[in-house]
Structures are given as structure tokens and as C-alpha cells.
Design a protein around this motif. Structure first.
Motif, short mmCIF file in Angstrom:
data_model
loop_
_atom_site.label_atom_id
_atom_site.label_comp_id
_atom_site.label_asym_id
_atom_site.label_seq_id
_atom_site.Cartn_x
_atom_site.Cartn_y
_atom_site.Cartn_z
N UNK A 24 0.84 -1.20 0.00
CA UNK A 24 0.00 0.00 0.00
C UNK A 24 0.87 1.25 0.00
N UNK A 25 0.32 2.35 -0.46
CA UNK A 25 1.04 3.61 -0.48
C UNK A 25 0.87 4.36 0.84
N UNK A 26 1.88 5.13 1.24
CA UNK A 26 1.75 5.93 2.46
C UNK A 26 1.03 7.25 2.18
N UNK A 27 0.64 7.92 3.25
CA UNK A 27 0.07 9.25 3.13
C UNK A 27 1.10 10.25 3.64
N UNK A 28 1.67 11.00 2.73
CA UNK A 28 2.71 11.97 3.08
C UNK A 28 2.06 13.32 3.32
N UNK A 29 1.94 13.70 4.58
CA UNK A 29 1.29 14.96 4.94
C UNK A 29 2.30 16.11 4.93
N UNK A 30 1.96 17.19 4.29
CA UNK A 30 2.84 18.36 4.22
C UNK A 30 3.04 18.96 5.61
N UNK A 31 4.20 19.57 5.77
CA UNK A 31 4.54 20.28 7.01
C UNK A 31 4.54 19.36 8.23
N UNK A 32 4.84 18.10 8.02
CA UNK A 32 4.98 17.15 9.13
C UNK A 32 6.25 16.35 8.91
N UNK A 33 6.61 15.51 9.88
CA UNK A 33 7.80 14.67 9.71
C UNK A 33 7.59 13.60 8.64
N UNK A 34 6.34 13.47 8.16
CA UNK A 34 6.05 12.49 7.12
C UNK A 34 5.97 13.13 5.73
N UNK A 35 6.43 14.37 5.62
CA UNK A 35 6.31 15.10 4.35
C UNK A 35 7.01 14.39 3.20
N UNK A 36 8.07 13.65 3.48
CA UNK A 36 8.83 12.97 2.43
C UNK A 36 8.60 11.46 2.44
N UNK A 37 7.49 11.06 3.00
CA UNK A 37 7.18 9.63 3.10
C UNK A 37 6.44 9.19 1.84
N UNK A 38 7.19 8.83 0.82
CA UNK A 38 6.61 8.44 -0.45
C UNK A 38 6.77 6.96 -0.74
N UNK A 39 6.51 6.60 -1.99
CA UNK A 39 6.56 5.19 -2.39
C UNK A 39 7.94 4.59 -2.21
N UNK A 40 8.99 5.37 -2.49
CA UNK A 40 10.35 4.84 -2.39
C UNK A 40 10.84 4.75 -0.94
N UNK A 41 10.09 5.33 -0.03
CA UNK A 41 10.48 5.30 1.38
C UNK A 41 9.80 4.18 2.16
N UNK A 42 8.99 3.39 1.50
CA UNK A 42 8.30 2.30 2.18
C UNK A 42 9.30 1.22 2.60
N UNK A 43 9.26 0.86 3.89
CA UNK A 43 10.23 -0.11 4.40
C UNK A 43 9.57 -1.42 4.83
N UNK A 44 8.39 -1.34 5.45
CA UNK A 44 7.70 -2.54 5.91
C UNK A 44 6.20 -2.29 5.88
N UNK A 45 5.43 -3.35 5.78
CA UNK A 45 3.98 -3.17 5.66
C UNK A 45 3.25 -4.43 6.10
#
Length: 282
Positions: free
Chosen positions: A187-208
Motif C-alpha cells: 500500500x502507499x503511504x500518506x505523506x502529509x505536508x509540514x509534518x515529519x512524514x512530508x517525504x514519506x513516499x513510495x520509495x520510502x516504504x520499508x515494511x507493511x
């Protein structure tokens, strides 16, 4: 002779009369009974049939009751996406006692909630295709971070349009073909702007992890990664990353526990809400 006793008169032993004789010891044809015996036998037969019929009816009624209850629970679960406030589906803080590596405690803080939506842009093409059979009624997602803000995890609740049979069929397929472990079905992550997850994209997925429920029209999933935006070349399903002796980067960082622990607790809260919605007042 009784044990330890002395000899005496032999005891009298009487035997029951064979069925082929009457009370005066006169022969009568086998199978012929008196009127009273026939009446008693008939009464026993009627009573026995009544008891059997009652037991079957009772069993049938209990079965109907159980089926109706399961149907009610399934229906209630399917409507939670619009009947519950977001804080009940995705609590602002989730406690994970014993959820970390080695049984360490975890605390996750919600940093963003995605607008409820369809599934068009929420999954990679192959996963979206795999879920086509159950449809997409609503997709709810939230992203959390751990207490140190080192990791980020998106957890999702896909409310489907499927009935119980379709959900059971999809669950069997995921289990049989091990689809929840395929890296092309993450599944894809939800990268929320202006948070520590802002750069949490498809290439940053590590485990699921991904779970198809059979008692509710819901698919629960989560995906985790590092908060610093580093890319991951060898993502690993949570079940494998949590195995003893696993040496991949996601396993060593405990990202399997991050994904599995958060998904488990969101699913647990979902079930509690379903039970609350189906409980009848005393």
C-alpha cells in the motif's frame, strides 16, 4: 460363597420370563403384546418424536439467531466510516504496550489524517487490481510517528462494497497466494505536508502489513518507513521483518513492529466500535 465366609445354602436365582410367554406361562406368538403395552409404546414413540422435533426446531432457531447477529455485525461495521468521529477510528495517541522489538512499549502520535476518499490514487496499480473484487466504498487513512519521531507509519481502513462471501473469498486468495507479502502489492503511504512524514513516499516504504477481514467489509493495512526520507531498496513485509534473526535494515530498525503494532491496535479499536454499535440495551 462370600469372600472370607463359610459355606451355606445356595442363593435362589430367578430369570425373567421370555417375551414369547404370557403371565400364566402360556406360549404366545412373539411380537404380540397386550393392549396396555402397545399403548405405552405408542405414547413413548409420540413423546420421542416430539422431543426430537423440539430439539431440531431449537437448533434451527439458534442457528438463525447466530446468522442474524453476524449479518448485523457485518452491516454495522460497514457503516462506521461515516458514523464514527475520526478520533475513534484513528485515536490521536495509540499506546502499544509490548509492541516494539523485544517486547518494548511503543507510543504513536497521529500527525495527519487524510480526507476520506476513493481508492483511485491510494494503491499501486497491482494492489488496486487485487482489491477490485470487493470494491471501494471509502478509504480512511492517518499517519503516525513514534515517540522519537524517527519513524512514520500510515495506517488505512478500506471500507469495501462487498458482502461476507466476497470478503471471505478475497481473504482466502490473499492467504493462498501470499499476496500480502509481495513487494509489488504494498500500500502507499500518506505523506502529509509540514509534518515529519512530508517525504514519506513510495520509495520510502520499508515494511507493511495488510489484513482482509471476514467479519467486516474492511481491509486494514499499514506501511512504515524512516522519518528522514531515506529510500529503501529491500522493503520487507512486517511478518518477515519481525522474525527472530532477521537482518534486513527494516527488521533491525523495528519497522516491522511499527507497521504491525499500529495496524493491530487500529483493527482492535474498530472491532470494539462494532461491538458497541450492535449491543442491545438491557
Amino acid at each position: 460363597m462370600a469372600p472370607g465366609g463359610v459355606g451355606g445354602a445356595r442363593p435362589l436365582v430367578s430369570f425373567g420370563e421370555p417375551e414369547g410367554y404370557d403371565h400364566d406361562a402360556r406360549p404366545r406368538p412373539l411380537g404380540r403384546r397386550g393392549r396396555s403395552q402397545a399403548a405405552a409404546a405408542a405414547a413413548c414413540l409420540v413423546l420421542g418424536l416430539g422431543l426430537i422435533g423440539g430439539a431440531v426446531t431449537g437448533s434451527w432457531l439458534v442457528g438463525d439467531s447466530g446468522t442474524a447477529e453476524a449479518s448485523s455485525t457485518f452491516t454495522t461495521a460497514g457503516g462506521l466510516w461515516h458514523s464514527l468521529p475520526v478520533d475513534q477510528l484513528f485515536p490521536p495517541t495509540v499506546e502499544g504496550r509490548g509492541a516494539g522489538p523485544g517486547g518494548a512499549d511503543r507510543t504513536w502520535t497521529r500527525i495527519a489524517v487524510a480526507p476520506d476518499s476513493g481508492c483511485a490514487d491510494a494503491f499501486d496499480p497491482l494492489l488496486r487490481k487485487a482489491l477490485t473484487s470487493v470494491g471501494c466504498e471509502r478509504l480512511l487513512r492517518a499517519t503516525y510517528t513514534d515517540a522519537t519521531e524517527s519513524y512514520v507509519t500510515t495506517v488505512g481502513l478500506l471500507f469495501t462494497k462487498a458482502d461476507a462471501a466476497a470478503m471471505a473469498s478475497l481473504a482466502r486468495r490473499f492467504d493462498r497466494d501470499r499476496l500480502a507479502r509481495r513487494t509489488d502489492l504494498m500500500p502507499l503511504p500518506y505523506a502529509a505536508k509540514d509534518t515529519v512524514a512530508a517525504h514519506f513516499g513510495a520509495k520510502q516504504r520499508a515494511s507493511w502489513t495488510l489484513s482482509v477481514l471476514t467479519d467486516a467489509p474492511v481491509v486494514v493495512y499499514s506501511v512504515s518507513g524512516w522519518a528522514d526520507g531515506r529510500t529503501v531498496d529491500d522493503p520487507q513485509p512486517a511478518e518477515e521483518a519481525m522474525e527472530s534473526g532477521a537482518t534486513t535494515a527494516p527488521a533491525q530498525a523495528g519497522l516491522g513492529q511499527e507497521a504491525q503494532g499500529l495496524a493491530d491496535r487500529v483493527e482492535r479499536d474498530l472491532r470494539k466500535n462494532v461491538r458497541s454499535g450492535t449491543e442491545q440495551p438491557a
